[in-house]
Structures are given as structure tokens and as C-alpha cells.
Design a protein around this motif. Structure first.
Motif, PDB file in Angstrom:
ATOM      1  N   LYS A  78       0.840  -1.202   0.000  1.00  0.00           N
ATOM      2  CA  LYS A  78       0.000   0.000   0.000  1.00  0.00           C
ATOM      3  C   LYS A  78       0.879   1.258   0.000  1.00  0.00           C
ATOM      4  O   LYS A  78       0.650   2.198  -0.763  1.00  0.00           O
ATOM      5  CB  LYS A  78      -0.890  -0.025   1.251  1.00  0.00           C
ATOM      6  N   ASN A  82       1.053   4.054  -2.883  1.00  0.00           N
ATOM      7  CA  ASN A  82       0.761   5.454  -2.563  1.00  0.00           C
ATOM      8  C   ASN A  82       1.917   6.360  -2.943  1.00  0.00           C
ATOM      9  O   ASN A  82       1.737   7.427  -3.528  1.00  0.00           O
ATOM     10  CB  ASN A  82       0.486   5.607  -1.066  1.00  0.00           C
ATOM     11  N   TYR A  85       2.291   6.632  -6.689  1.00  0.00           N
ATOM     12  CA  TYR A  85       1.196   7.475  -7.181  1.00  0.00           C
ATOM     13  C   TYR A  85       1.545   8.943  -6.970  1.00  0.00           C
ATOM     14  O   TYR A  85       1.471   9.768  -7.897  1.00  0.00           O
ATOM     15  CB  TYR A  85      -0.083   7.077  -6.453  1.00  0.00           C
ATOM     16  N   TYR A  86       1.947   9.258  -5.755  1.00  0.00           N
ATOM     17  CA  TYR A  86       2.310  10.635  -5.425  1.00  0.00           C
ATOM     18  C   TYR A  86       3.479  11.106  -6.280  1.00  0.00           C
ATOM     19  O   TYR A  86       3.442  12.159  -6.911  1.00  0.00           O
ATOM     20  CB  TYR A  86       2.665  10.719  -3.943  1.00  0.00           C
ATOM     21  N   GLN A 176     -10.636   9.565   0.742  1.00  0.00           N
ATOM     22  CA  GLN A 176      -9.622   8.594   0.320  1.00  0.00           C
ATOM     23  C   GLN A 176      -9.128   8.876  -1.087  1.00  0.00           C
ATOM     24  O   GLN A 176      -7.954   8.718  -1.381  1.00  0.00           O
ATOM     25  CB  GLN A 176     -10.212   7.181   0.372  1.00  0.00           C
ATOM     26  N   ILE A 180      -4.368  12.173  -1.688  1.00  0.00           N
ATOM     27  CA  ILE A 180      -3.079  12.283  -2.375  1.00  0.00           C
ATOM     28  C   ILE A 180      -3.097  13.410  -3.409  1.00  0.00           C
ATOM     29  O   ILE A 180      -2.166  14.214  -3.448  1.00  0.00           O
ATOM     30  CB  ILE A 180      -2.668  10.921  -2.986  1.00  0.00           C
ATOM     31  N   ALA A 265      -4.915   5.987   3.032  1.00  0.00           N
ATOM     32  CA  ALA A 265      -4.848   6.524   1.667  1.00  0.00           C
ATOM     33  C   ALA A 265      -3.563   7.316   1.443  1.00  0.00           C
ATOM     34  O   ALA A 265      -3.104   7.450   0.321  1.00  0.00           O
ATOM     35  CB  ALA A 265      -6.061   7.397   1.377  1.00  0.00           C
ATOM     36  N   THR A 266      -2.987   7.885   2.499  1.00  0.00           N
ATOM     37  CA  THR A 266      -1.742   8.628   2.344  1.00  0.00           C
ATOM     38  C   THR A 266      -0.620   7.994   3.168  1.00  0.00           C
ATOM     39  O   THR A 266       0.302   8.675   3.605  1.00  0.00           O
ATOM     40  CB  THR A 266      -1.891  10.103   2.759  1.00  0.00           C
ATOM     41  N   PHE A 268       2.476   6.860   3.257  1.00  0.00           N
ATOM     42  CA  PHE A 268       3.639   6.856   2.377  1.00  0.00           C
ATOM     43  C   PHE A 268       4.730   5.989   2.978  1.00  0.00           C
ATOM     44  O   PHE A 268       4.717   5.673   4.175  1.00  0.00           O
ATOM     45  CB  PHE A 268       4.155   8.280   2.161  1.00  0.00           C
TER      46      PHE A 268
END
Lengths: 317, 286
Positions: A78, A82, A85-86, A176, A180, A265-266, A268
Motif C-alpha cells: 500500500k 501510494n 502514485y504521489y 480517500q 493524495i 490513503a496517504t 507513504f
């Protein structure tokens, strides 16, 4: 007096010069061995143990179990997703914004230093204080961003698009899907440093190249692709490498704004690493996670360096 | 015909410039608005902060937000702590980076080139790998909950990039200057301190400002090493405004953030030239 100094000039003995060199460099040597090389070795070994960091007797050698655990850990997956994605959105968007702003500043406009200052400022002053300010900007009900969006939606609704009347703006940090993207928006706001590096590169493009292209009847777009982009490619390369390295280490924003939420969701990578190291005190596991991050960052950096031979143009080569 | 097409191009050019100005102003607003928004909220009574639809400013401004926010927590102490950490680290970075830079630029010693490569290699290492060993080292030295873990590393070399900057600068200084000083009987330490360091003033200022800003904003280090809130720097202290009293005191959080931002803003406007120079030095390295 003169005799003494002349003797020193003539024959500063080699061993004395060596000693002086090491003496002057000694602060760095202490730092290098005690705070870089030593800890690197220790951290490498830590990755193979299980330990809570308190009693030395509790150290257990577990071999590659920490790495195996990371490979199977859904939270690691995850966190990697994340972070990627970021990174893969914030870096290109930041670079595009930086290049666009730099090109705007490169036009012969009056008061350019005023605009340059404004665009550059967030990247210097950005930190905990501005993060707090952004939390309030992103507030779904009372924040400025959604106030603007609702205003725009209202105008669209007036024009007759009925869907805009019932449209609800995103909940940003509380959602969610949008948490990001919120952090990405904030990161683009801080793109001023890349912008200045682009601007310096743009100002170094020789005018003669554009003049020659004008004679050949080249259009704006074609000049941009065939002259500007190759000429500033070293700056692009630098900004890309620094952007990737920096974005993979994103921590403070998520720590303060979302604490990894909502619903991870964030979460990192570095945030997860921090939690494992300093909340769960899993010294071994967190060390393995740190080395995985190191390898990922190294791999991306090497990939960019390798590929740069194909797209980075160095004058004089 | 001739004049008409000239006028046409002039109009077109002016329209183009006008739209560029409009774009530049629009973007300026976009870049400023988070700070202006927070600034506005810092002068609102709490009830206005939570008014829907929101406003930029309300009249009259509630000045008391500032004294109230700053006395809710030991904010003056946060600022003072930040200064102590930042100044001590910055001085350490300037002194040790210049000294080590001098060794790499001006002294001949065995292995210099090899160690210089090692120095450059350390720039590639992300800090997370060292995080845990550092913590355990400093814990065993009894340095946790002191500023030593935040300050002492700055005195041990001052970072590869700053050493590199000083080295490059010192390499460009003519050898005759050192020779003349040696004839007068000056030691290397004197030559460094009285000739080279003063000559390197532009680098000292650039490094100093970059270091100051970096330390002023640092968050993870203090977060790991400090647990007593009275020793917090402002970056950690602000976080307490989020938590204390359930986070509903947005106007105080914004007021405190504005005050925390202020020194950085001042420094930015006073020394933008040097900050830019430092940044471009970073860029030219790549």
C-alpha cells in the motif's frame, strides 16, 4: 625569523603536510566514520535481526526474514503504491508547472522580478507553517479552495448545466480518493526552485539558434521542441532526479495533514518506516525497509542517468 | 498597406503581452492565496472562521488572536529554541565545511582524491538508512531530549554539498597568496582563518542562509529526538496547536503559523539573491 620560514617553505616534510591535511579534514572524517559509514554497516546488519532497540540480549538473528516480511506485508505494498502514485504525478506536474512559469518569466515583461519572487517564495518558506495553512485551505466546508469551486459550479449552473447545481466539491484531505491529489496540489505550489533552474537554463539558450530557426520559417511549437527542449534538457534532467529522490521521501506533509489516512490513503513509505521504527520499535524490520527504499531510489536514479544519454543534450559534446 | 500591417502586428503584440500580464497576475494570486487565506483567518473571531460561506477577511480584525495564541503555548520559547538550534547548526556547518573544504582544496595529503570521492558518494545516501543507527547512537550517549543530535552533526563536516562549494571556491584562489603568507610565517590555520575565509564571504553567506533555512524548517529530527514540549522548536510547536484543545482553534493555529512564517519571509526578502545563487549552484552541480 626569515630562516625559519624559508626552511618551512623549502621543505615542509611530506609527513607534516599529510598530518595537516588529515587534521583539517578531521571533522569530516569523524562524521564520515561515526555518522555515515559506521551507521551504514550497522543498519545493514540490523536488517537481519529482530530487536526492540532496548536490551542487547534480546537481539535475534533472523536472516532475510525481514525482507521476506516486507515482500508480503500488505501495508508495504500500500505504501509503495501510494508513494509511487504521489511521485509519478507530483514530479511531472511540478516540472511542467515549473517549465511553464519559467517560460512566462522568460518573456520580456516588465516587473518580472516581482512575479519571479512570488512564484519562487513558496519553495523557500514552505514547511510546517505553510502546511498548517494548507490544511485550512483544503477544509471542505470553510476552506478557500472549495469556496472557489462552489463559486465556479454556481456560474456553470447559471449557464444552464443542471448537473452543476447538485455537484459537491471534493472533501480533499478527508477523502480517500482526494487526499493524495491534495498533497500533489500542494507540492506543485512549491515548485519554484525547479522553476528558477529552468529559467537559468532558458536564459542560456543562444539567441542565434532561434534566429536561425526563424530564417528557416520554424513555428513556435517547432522551435520549442527542436531548440528549447534539447537546450534545457540538462536542467530537466537535474530537476527530474531531484524531484524523484525528494518525492519518494515525502513524510512531513502526510504526517501533519493526514497522519497517513484516511484509511491509509496517504500512508507513504517513509511514514510507514517511521511508524515501524519509532512507534513499534521494530529496529530490524524498519532497517530492512530503509534499505529497500534506498535500492528503489537508486534504481530510479540510475534508470534516469542511463536513459539520459538518449535525451540529455550537453553543449560541446 | 505597409502601415496597416505594422499597426496590425503592434496590436497583436500588445494583446499578447496583455494576456501574459493577466496570466502572470492570476498565477501570482494563486501562489499567494494560501498564505493570504491563513493570514485572514488569523484575524477572525472563531465564529467567523466557521462561517459559511467563507470570507477572506472580516471587520473588525480580532488582534487579540495573536497574544492569545502565543500565550496558549510557550510560543516565545519555541522561537527561542529554534534560534538556538538553527544558529548553532549554521555556525557549525559554515566553520566545519570551510575547514574541510580548505583541506580538500589547498592541502596535499595522501588519499585526498579517494576521500573526496567518498565525500561525493555520501550525497547519494538517503537519510532514512542512517536514521535508526543515529537514534541508537545518540540514545546511548544520553543525548536524547537534548539539542546535541540536532547540532553536533553539523559540526562534523557540515555536509558534502557545502564542503564541495567551499572547495570549489578555495581552488580558484591563486597560490601566490598562500605563499606570500607563508613567507611571513603564517601557519595553515592562520591562512585559512585570516585570508581564505574572509575571501569566501559570498560562499559563507550563501551556505549560511541555506543552512539557516534548512534548520529552521527541519521537522523529522526534532520529532525523533525531542519529547519535552518546552524544548520544541517552532516546527514541532505548531503541531501542538493542532492537537491541544481538539484542533478547533483554527484562528490560533493560523496566527501561530503566520508568526512562525515571519522570520522565513523576512529572510527570503532580504537575501533572495543569495538563496537563488545557492540554488543555482546546486543545479550546476548536476
Amino acid at each position: 625569523m626569515t630562516g625559519g620560514s624559508r626552511r618551512e617553505l623549502r621543505a615542509a616534510p611530506k609527513s607534516r603536510e599529510n598530518l595537516l591535511g588529515y587534521l583539517f579534514a578531521s571533522p569530516w572524517f569523524i562524521g564520515f566514520f561515526a555518522l555515515t559509514l559506521g551507521p551504514m554497516v550497522v543498519s545493514f546488519l540490523f536488517a537481519f535481526i529482530k530487536w526492540d532497540g532496548i536490551n542487547l540480549e534480546d537481539i535475534k538473528w533472523v536472516g532475510t526474514a525481514n525482507y521476506a516480511r516486507a515482500a508480503a506485508d500488505p501495508d508495504v505494498r500500500k505504501a509503495l503504491v501510494n508513494t509511487a502514485y504521489y511521485s509519478f504525478l507530483s514530479v511531472p506536474l511540478g516540472l511542467a508547472a515549473a517549465l511553464g512559469l519559467a517560460m512566462l518569466l522568460n518573456q520580456q515583461l516588465r516587473g518580472i522580478s516581482f512575479f519571479r519572487t512570488i512564484f519562487y517564495m513558496p519553495s523557500v518558506i514552505g514547511g510546517v507553517a505553510t502546511i498548517m495553512m494548507w490544511i485550512w485551505v483544503f477544509n471542505p466546508e470553510y476552506g478557500l479552495l472549495n469556496d472557489l469551486l462552489r463559486g465556479i459550479a454556481g456560474i456553470i449552473a447559471k449557464v444552464g448545466v443542471s448537473a452543476a447545481r447538485t455537484w459537491e466539491p471534493p472533501k480533499w484531505l478527508l477523502s480517500q480518493e482526494w487526499a493524495i491529489p491534495s498533497l500533489i496540489i500542494m507540492s506543485v505550489w512549491g515548485t519554484g526552485a525547479s522553476m528558477l533552474i529552468f529559467l537559468a537554463a532558458l536564459q542560456n539558450v543562444p539567441d542565434s539558434l532561434y534566429e536561425a530557426a526563424d530564417l528557416d520559417g520554424a513555428g513556435k511549437v517547432s522551435k520549442f521542441i527542436h531548440i528549447t527542449v534539447p537546450q534545457i534538457s540538462p536542467a530537466l534532467f537535474f530537476n527530474l532526479v531531484m524531484g524523484i529522490i525528494g518525492s519518494f521521501q515525502v513524510f512531513t506533509e502526510a504526517f501533519l495533514m493526514t497522519a497517513g489516512g484516511p484509511n491509509k490513503a496517504t500512508l507513504f513509505y517513509v511514514l510507514y518506516l517511521y511508524n515501524k521504527a519509532f512507534q513499534d520499535f521494530e529496529i530490524g524490520y524498519a532497517s530492512a525497509l530503509a534499505w529497500i527504499l534506498f535500492i528503489i531510489i537508486m534504481a530510479f536514479t540510475l534508470l534516469i542517468i542511463r536513459s539520459s544519454k538518449m535525451w540529455v543534450y550537453y553543449a560541446g559534446e | 498597406m505597409e502601415t496597416r500591417s505594422g499597426a496590425y502586428y503592434r496590436v497583436r503584440r500588445n494583446a499578447w503581452r496583455l494576456s501574459l500580464y493577466a496570466l502572470a497576475f492570476g498565477l501570482s494570486f494563486a501562489f499567494l492565496f494560501p498564505v493570504v487565506w491563513a493570514f485572514g483567518a488569523s484575524f477572525k473571531p472563531l465564529i467567523e472562521v466557521y462561517r459559511f460561506p467563507p470570507t477572506f477577511f472580516t471587520w473588525p480584525p480580532r488582534w487579540q488572536n495573536y497574544p492569545e495564541a502565543l500565550s496558549k503555548l510557550p510560543f516565545a520559547a519555541f522561537i527561542w529554541n529554534t534560534f538556538v538550534i538553527t544558529i548553532s547548526s549554521t555556525v557549525g556547518q559554515i566553520l566545519s565545511a570551510s575547514l574541510v573544504g580548505y583541506a580538500f582544496a589547498r592541502l596535499n595529503w595522501k588519499g585526498r582524491e579517494f576521500w573526496f570521492l567518498c565525500l561525493l558518494a555520501t550525497m547519494m545516501l538517503p537519510g532514512q538508512v542512517l536514521l535508526i543507527p543515529h537514534y541508537l547512537i545518540f540514545k546511548n550517549l544520553g543525548w536524547v531530549n537534548t539539542y546535541k543530535p540536532l547540532i553536533v552533526p553539523s559540526w562534523l563536516g557540515g555536509g558534502a554539498f557545502f564542503i564541495f562549494l567551499f572547495r570549489q571556491f578555495f581552488k580558484g584562489i591563486p597560490q601566490e597568496l598562500s605563499d606570500a603568507a607563508k613567507i611571513d610565517g603564517a601557519s595553515e590555520l592562520r591562512i585559512y582563518a585570516y585570508i581564505f575565509l574572509p575571501l569566501a564571504k559570498p560562499i559563507v553567506i550563501t551556505v549560511g542562509i541555506m543552512s539557516f533555512i534548512g534548520h529552521w524548517k527541519q521537522f523529522m529530527g526534532p520529532l525523533i529526538y525531542l519529547s519535552d514540549y518546552e524544548t520544541y522548536p517552532v516546527a514541532l510547536g505548531l503541531r501542538m496547536y493542532q492537537q491541544v484543545e481538539g484542533g478547533s482553534f483554527i484562528h490560533y493555529l493560523m496566527a501561530a503559523s503566520v508568526v512562525a512564517l515571519f522570520p522565513l519571509l523576512i529572510l527570503f526578502f532580504l537575501s533572495q539573491r543569495y538563496i537563488t545563487k545557492g540554488l543555482l549552484l546546486t543545479g550546476s552541480k548536476g
